[in-house]
Enzyme design. Structure first.
Site, PDB file in Angstrom:
ATOM      1  N   GLU A   1       0.819  -1.220   0.000  1.00  0.00           N
ATOM      2  CA  GLU A   1       0.000   0.000   0.000  1.00  0.00           C
ATOM      3  C   GLU A   1       0.848   1.263   0.000  1.00  0.00           C
ATOM      4  O   GLU A   1       0.499   2.258  -0.639  1.00  0.00           O
ATOM      5  CB  GLU A   1      -0.951   0.007   1.204  1.00  0.00           C
ATOM      6  CG  GLU A   1      -2.162  -0.898   1.067  1.00  0.00           C
ATOM      7  CD  GLU A   1      -1.885  -2.337   1.423  1.00  0.00           C
ATOM      8  OE1 GLU A   1      -0.701  -2.686   1.685  1.00  0.00           O
ATOM      9  OE2 GLU A   1      -2.843  -3.135   1.454  1.00  0.00           O
TER      10      GLU A   1
ATOM     11  N   HIS B   1     -11.507  -3.778  10.218  1.00  0.00           N
ATOM     12  CA  HIS B   1     -12.228  -3.763   8.938  1.00  0.00           C
ATOM     13  C   HIS B   1     -13.434  -2.823   9.000  1.00  0.00           C
ATOM     14  O   HIS B   1     -14.322  -2.905   8.159  1.00  0.00           O
ATOM     15  CB  HIS B   1     -12.724  -5.180   8.593  1.00  0.00           C
ATOM     16  CG  HIS B   1     -11.770  -5.948   7.723  1.00  0.00           C
ATOM     17  ND1 HIS B   1     -10.405  -5.780   7.781  1.00  0.00           N
ATOM     18  CD2 HIS B   1     -11.982  -6.881   6.755  1.00  0.00           C
ATOM     19  CE1 HIS B   1      -9.828  -6.601   6.901  1.00  0.00           C
ATOM     20  NE2 HIS B   1     -10.762  -7.260   6.266  1.00  0.00           N
TER      21      HIS B   1
END
Lengths: 314, 399
Positions: B112, B181
């Site tokens: 990322e 999440h």
């Protein structure tokens, strides 16, 4: 070619020395990370690049900016915080940029521009452009996660990029052997899948020769290449002076690098008359650049709120 | 776009075409308008001349916008973990790799940090990358590039470069999404000058905002909520833009102003319905763009209602809701008596077990309860009985 290289090398050295001399006047109200001693790496690699090629650098970026053709007047004005600076006085010494010359900026956060350079190379490849990217960073950057991530992606996509690790052995005041369990940086690049070579001696002509060879290889579509260039920083990490009194390194350690000073080496290869002419021209150019910076205006207060967003949308 | 958040944006037309019902998107096609919207048309931001009859899901709207923008300009590229895999990011990138090729649509290594940096480099080279993250939590790996580079380049380099980058990031909820999440961390980016932040709540806005984000020459964080992916609504077939800096009144009312961010927009509309049973008429506003924030529309509403309840899809402290409440207080202090309140995630890590997770999030009933107390100026203890039609949409895995 020697004259061109000498001009570039001497010009950078003298700009840095002028910056160091101006520093106590406090007109340069920002950190400067001088590249004295390390000029040959930038000059050598940039000698192998074309004007359309692009470089990304670091906060110790004066040498790279100038070697790639960045505007000298705008650079000094930037150090002085003037609106005529290359970033209108908003970037300073650590964020020099000159897109017209292919200097695409520098980061004060170690390792950061490696990934930006890789992305730029992706765009060049996507558009089938003949240009390549050279990404400059220090030995400390190779400890950042983004280093491995970026090299992996460059190999995966076979991008037209040259990675140049300017290994001056120190991250601020900490030696590479105190930071890296295995200091063989080239081995890490090879492990990620690209050819790598270490240039041990900081010799400009060697750097030029190797640079031309690997740049040609990259331009022909053979994918990324890694070059570790051993070099040495003469001055303190940040600021105009020496720092041997701090005790983290010795003058003995520095001496061999100073003995093989590339500015003198190149000077010896040039006709003395031409050398004097070049030096005179460079001194005049530098004096004019400092005059330009001195006489340029500071940004107006309204500038504070300018350039937060690019206004025109596609 | 004005840079400073302290600068009051220019007033814009309140003219609303009746042809597109933005909040229609918040219910399934064919269903009765259980929330009783009387006027839920979007602000006039694009030229939608014909009546809109087509219904799309949020996912389909996103995919269509991406397709349109990729067809419109070859500089648009889409990448991120799994964008070209069989599930195609819930379908939002389905078919794009086949149509535009693997150079413009590609899955990335699990990097990322570097891929965000690469996206910036592509943008500096003139591409218009859309970098997709299937969870917003993963952006924490990319903060250096986003904050120190993407948001800074234009200013730090004196306007000589710009970074037309879209970062799509999804917020999860329920079915055990848990600590890593479920986070709505968009306020981090609202804090940093140089970033635009958008959190569309309807398929109509999903399409129009993505197109606007891609065409913007600045970095845009595009916030998606997984629950909203399942919603359907009217979406024009043609291309249109929902531009930065304009909020939408999704339901008119006179007693209190409810501002719902992202998926909390749905909950606020449910709360509005519960409040009608208590005789309270709530106005509901969707800010849509959080940065630049349209504080004018919210201030106009609160000037009428005198009460403001902002429901955030994140934690309250230093959050988007806190920013809105503070801005309204600054604007209306001395102009009007007002009562304000913030709601958001409980100040804890999101638990996975359902019984605790239900307590973690605001919902239509708890919002209605807080709103009534705010209107009446006292703790009434009232909580409406749950209406099955308003039960929240469940996300069910596997995802």
């Amino acid at each position: 070619m020697h004259e061109q290289l000498y001009r570039s090398l001497y010009r950078i050295r003298r700009v840095e020395e002028h910056a160091a001399r101006a520093y106590p006047s406090d007109k340069i109200k920002s950190p400067v990370h001088l590249s004295i001693g390390q000029e040959a790496v930038s000059v050598g690699v940039c000698a192998a690049l074309e004007p359309n090629d692009v470089v990304f650098g670091t906060y110790r970026g004066h040498a790279l900016y100038l070697a790639k053709g960045g505007d000298l007047k705008q650079m000094i004005a930037e150090l002085y915080g003037k609106v005529t600076g290359c970033a209108r006085g908003k970037g300073g010494s650590m964020h020099l940029i000159d897109p017209e010359a292919g200097v695409m900026g520098a980061s004060a956060v170690v390792g950061t521009t490696i990934a930006n350079a890789v992305g730029y190379a992706y765009a060049l490849k996507l558009r089938r452009e003949p240009a390549i990217v050279a990404s400059f960073f220090g030995d400390g950057a190779t400890e950042e996660g983004v280093f491995a991530e970026s090299l992996n992606f460059a190999v995966l996509k076979q991008l037209p990029i040259l990675f140049v690790c300017e290994n001056n052995q120190y991250a601020i005041h900490t030696h590479q052997r105190q930071r890296q369990g295995r200091p063989d940086i080239c081995a890490r690049a090879r492990a990620l899948g690209m050819p790598a070579e270490c240039i041990e001696n900081n010799e400009l002509l060697n750097l030029v020769e190797r640079g031309k060879q690997v740049v040609g290889r990259i331009r022909s579509g053979l994918g990324p290449h890694f070059m570790e260039a051993m070099t040495y920083r003469w001055q303190e990490h940040v600021g105009p002076g020496a720092d041997f009194h701090l005790g983290y390194r010795t003058e003995d350690e520095a001496q061999p690098w100073k003995d093989s000073d590339q500015v003198h080496r190149l000077a010896d290869l040039i006709d003395p008359v031409r050398r004097t002419e070049i030096e005179t021209e460079v001194e005049e150019e530098i004096a004019a650049a400092f005059d330009f910076a001195e006489s340029s205006p500071f940004p107006s207060p309204a500038e504070l709120h300018e350039h937060v967003f690019q206004e025109v949308c596609a | 776009m004005t840079a400073s958040r302290t600068t009051r944006p220019a007033r814009q037309s309140r003219a609303l075409p009746k042809s597109v019902a933005g909040a229609e998107a918040l219910r399934s096609p064919g269903e009765a308008n259980v929330w009783g919207f009387e006027d839920s048309a979007p602000a006039k931001q694009s030229e939608i001349s014909r009546p809109v009859t087509r219904t799309l899901s949020y996912v389909e709207a996103l995919r269509e916008a991406t397709d349109f923008e990729m067809a419109r300009h070859e500089s648009v590229v889409v990448f991120g973990l799994d964008v070209d895999d069989p599930k195609a990011i819930q379908g939002t990138t389905r078919g794009l790799a086949e149509k535009y090729g693997p150079e413009r649509v590609f899955g990335t290594p699990l990097s990322e940090d570097a891929m965000t940096g690469a996206a910036i480099g592509m943008a500096l080279a003139g591409l218009r990358p859309i970098h997709v993250h299937i969870r917003m939590d993963f952006l924490m790996l990319a903060m250096n590039q986003l904050v120190n580079v993407a948001a800074k380049c234009h200013y730090m380099y004196g306007g000589r470069v710009h970074v037309p980058l879209v970062v799509r990031a999804m917020i999860g909820k329920s079915w055990g999404q848990g600590a890593q999440h479920s986070q709505g961390l968009y306020s981090f980016f609202m804090h940093v000058p140089g970033f635009k932040v958008v959190a569309p709540a309807t398929p109509y806005d999903a399409k129009g905002c993505l197109a606007a984000a891609v065409r913007d020459d600045n970095p845009v964080l595009y916030v998606e909520h997984r629950h909203l992916h399942f919603t359907h609504g009217l979406v024009p077939e043609e291309s249109y833009l929902v531009r930065p800096g304009k909020a939408r009144i999704t339901a008119h009312g006179s007693d209190i102003t409810l501002v719902g961010i992202s998926a909390m927009q749905t909950e606020c509309l449910a709360a509005r319905h519960y409040l009608t049973t208590a005789g309270i008429d709530a106005e509901v506003i969707d800010p849509i763009w959080l940065s630049p924030l349209d504080i004018d529309t919210i201030a106009d509403s609160v000037e009428r209602t005198g009460r403001l309840l902002v429901v955030d899809n994140g934690w309250i402290a230093c959050g988007a809701g806190s920013e809105i409440v503070a801005a309204i207080a600054e604007r209306l202090m001395g102009v009007r008596d007002l009562r304000v309140q913030r709601m958001g995630f409980a100040p804890v890590t999101c638990p996975t077990t359902r019984c605790l997770e239900d307590l973690f999030y605001p919902n239509g009933r708890t919002i209605a309860a807080a709103a009534r107390d705010l209107v009446e100026g006292t703790k009434t203890g009232w909580v409406p009985d749950e209406e099955p039609k308003l039960a929240k949409l469940e996300f069910k895995g596997p995802f």
